[in-house]
Design a protein around this motif. Structure first.
Motif, PDB file in Angstrom:
ATOM      1  N   ASP A  79       0.834  -1.208   0.000  1.00 17.18           N
ATOM      2  CA  ASP A  79       0.000   0.000   0.000  1.00 17.18           C
ATOM      3  C   ASP A  79       0.867   1.256   0.000  1.00 17.18           C
ATOM      4  N   ALA A  80       2.065   1.143  -0.547  1.00 22.09           N
ATOM      5  CA  ALA A  80       2.970   2.295  -0.546  1.00 22.09           C
ATOM      6  C   ALA A  80       2.408   3.444  -1.368  1.00 22.09           C
ATOM      7  N   VAL A  81       1.663   3.126  -2.399  1.00 26.15           N
ATOM      8  CA  VAL A  81       0.913   4.139  -3.148  1.00 26.15           C
ATOM      9  C   VAL A  81      -0.545   3.936  -2.783  1.00 26.15           C
ATOM     10  N   TYR A  82      -1.137   4.946  -2.153  1.00 27.62           N
ATOM     11  CA  TYR A  82      -2.525   4.778  -1.706  1.00 27.62           C
ATOM     12  C   TYR A  82      -3.287   6.101  -1.773  1.00 27.62           C
ATOM     13  N   LEU A  83      -4.212   6.160  -2.698  1.00 24.56           N
ATOM     14  CA  LEU A  83      -5.159   7.261  -2.807  1.00 24.56           C
ATOM     15  C   LEU A  83      -6.549   6.630  -2.811  1.00 24.56           C
ATOM     16  N   PRO A  84      -7.389   6.929  -1.819  1.00 27.98           N
ATOM     17  CA  PRO A  84      -8.677   6.240  -1.697  1.00 27.98           C
ATOM     18  C   PRO A  84      -9.580   6.379  -2.915  1.00 27.98           C
ATOM     19  N   ASP A  85      -9.409   7.453  -3.678  1.00 29.29           N
ATOM     20  CA  ASP A  85     -10.293   7.667  -4.829  1.00 29.29           C
ATOM     21  C   ASP A  85      -9.728   7.105  -6.124  1.00 29.29           C
ATOM     22  N   ARG A  86      -8.652   6.310  -6.015  1.00 27.10           N
ATOM     23  CA  ARG A  86      -8.047   5.726  -7.203  1.00 27.10           C
ATOM     24  C   ARG A  86      -8.145   4.207  -7.126  1.00 27.10           C
ATOM     25  N   SER A  87      -8.273   3.565  -8.274  1.00 31.58           N
ATOM     26  CA  SER A  87      -8.455   2.115  -8.307  1.00 31.58           C
ATOM     27  C   SER A  87      -7.182   1.352  -8.666  1.00 31.58           C
ATOM     28  N   GLU A  88      -6.111   2.072  -9.001  1.00 32.61           N
ATOM     29  CA  GLU A  88      -4.901   1.389  -9.472  1.00 32.61           C
ATOM     30  C   GLU A  88      -3.783   1.440  -8.436  1.00 32.61           C
ATOM     31  N   ASN A  89      -4.123   1.535  -7.155  1.00 31.56           N
ATOM     32  CA  ASN A  89      -3.098   1.659  -6.126  1.00 31.56           C
ATOM     33  C   ASN A  89      -2.147   0.468  -6.093  1.00 31.56           C
ATOM     34  N   GLU A  90      -2.682  -0.731  -6.205  1.00 28.42           N
ATOM     35  CA  GLU A  90      -1.825  -1.923  -6.149  1.00 28.42           C
ATOM     36  C   GLU A  90      -0.859  -1.965  -7.325  1.00 28.42           C
ATOM     37  N   GLU A  91      -1.343  -1.630  -8.505  1.00 27.40           N
ATOM     38  CA  GLU A  91      -0.473  -1.620  -9.679  1.00 27.40           C
ATOM     39  C   GLU A  91       0.619  -0.563  -9.542  1.00 27.40           C
ATOM     40  N   ARG A  92       0.257   0.599  -9.084  1.00 31.34           N
ATOM     41  CA  ARG A  92       1.254   1.659  -8.911  1.00 31.34           C
ATOM     42  C   ARG A  92       2.247   1.303  -7.810  1.00 31.34           C
ATOM     43  N   SER A  93       1.779   0.623  -6.768  1.00 29.82           N
ATOM     44  CA  SER A  93       2.677   0.177  -5.702  1.00 29.82           C
ATOM     45  C   SER A  93       3.652  -0.879  -6.225  1.00 29.82           C
ATOM     46  N   ALA A  94       3.145  -1.790  -7.065  1.00 30.91           N
ATOM     47  CA  ALA A  94       4.011  -2.815  -7.650  1.00 30.91           C
ATOM     48  C   ALA A  94       5.080  -2.180  -8.543  1.00 30.91           C
ATOM     49  N   ARG A  95       4.688  -1.178  -9.301  1.00 30.82           N
ATOM     50  CA  ARG A  95       5.657  -0.506 -10.168  1.00 30.82           C
ATOM     51  C   ARG A  95       6.703   0.241  -9.353  1.00 30.82           C
ATOM     52  N   LEU A  96       6.300   0.789  -8.216  1.00 28.83           N
ATOM     53  CA  LEU A  96       7.272   1.418  -7.323  1.00 28.83           C
ATOM     54  C   LEU A  96       8.300   0.397  -6.862  1.00 28.83           C
ATOM     55  N   ALA A  97       7.836  -0.794  -6.486  1.00 27.86           N
ATOM     56  CA  ALA A  97       8.755  -1.858  -6.075  1.00 27.86           C
ATOM     57  C   ALA A  97       9.698  -2.235  -7.208  1.00 27.86           C
TER      58      ALA A  97
END
Length: 214
Positions: A79-97
């Motif tokens: 959950d390193a990238v987490y914006l409640p109004d966005r649906s792609e948080n997991e994908e963006r967190s994976a890309r950060l990793a």
């Protein structure tokens, strides 16, 4: 309050063990970057307290993982990238990793596994032979089996995160999520999770669903 120094130490230990003794840069700046993200003001549930709880639960479940250190790194990023109004948080967190971990000295294979695990938290549906995935998903969902007061605090924090959603819409959406969870054959996939958390989690979910319908 979460112990940030302890969390930094836990990140460093996980990264150094995942690097299998290979040299790499100082873990501290990477831990600090992640901790900054986990303390962003829009978060109410997905905070350093949640991160700490997931790491603690992984410690309980680590015997079931093929590589618990990679699972711990996935917990840091999930959950390193987490914006409640966005649906792609997991994908963006994976890309950060995928960007950060090779720079931090993790192998390509290790990085790919961490990113895969982060993406898995979109569905919390690990395969029967996915031991790492089962541990991460069980650790992430363990809050569902919390005692009543802690479960109430969790649901209140989730509602705060989604404060921009009108009450009726939130009730409808949350109820749908609870029904989906209750329809699963098993919420938890590790033997420990099934034995220790399943019944309490189903009780909590059922009770919350009943409250939302009032």
């Amino acid at each position: 309050m979460a112990d940030l120094d302890d969390l930094r130490d836990r990140f460093a230990h996980a990264l150094e063990r995942a690097r299998s003794g290979a040299d790499g840069p100082d873990p501290a700046p990477y831990a600090d970057n992640l901790l900054t993200r986990w303390q962003e003001p829009q978060r109410r549930y997905h905070t350093v307290h949640h991160l700490t709880a997931v790491l603690d639960h992984i410690d309980v479940l680590e015997e079931y993982a093929d590589d618990p250190h990679l699972v711990r790194l996935a917990a840091w990023f999930h959950d390193a990238v987490y914006l409640p109004d966005r649906s792609e948080n997991e994908e963006r967190s994976a890309r950060l990793a995928e960007r950060a971990l090779p720079e931090a000295g993790l192998t390509q294979e290790g990085t790919a596994e961490v990113a895969r695990l982060v993406r898995l938290t979109t569905t919390h549906a690990p395969a029967d032979d996915d031991r790492n995935g089962q541990v991460l998903c069980d650790a992430d969902l363990a809050i569902l089996a919390a005692p009543p007061s802690a479960y109430a605090a969790y649901t209140a924090a989730v509602r705060e995160e989604y404060g921009f959603v009108p009450t009726d819409a939130f009730r409808e959406g949350r109820s749908a999520i609870l029904r989906q969870l209750l329809d699963l054959p098993s919420l938890f996939r590790t033997p420990y999770g099934e034995r220790e958390w399943e019944a309490t989690a189903r009780y909590n979910l059922t009770s919350e669903l009943e409250m939302l319908s009032l």
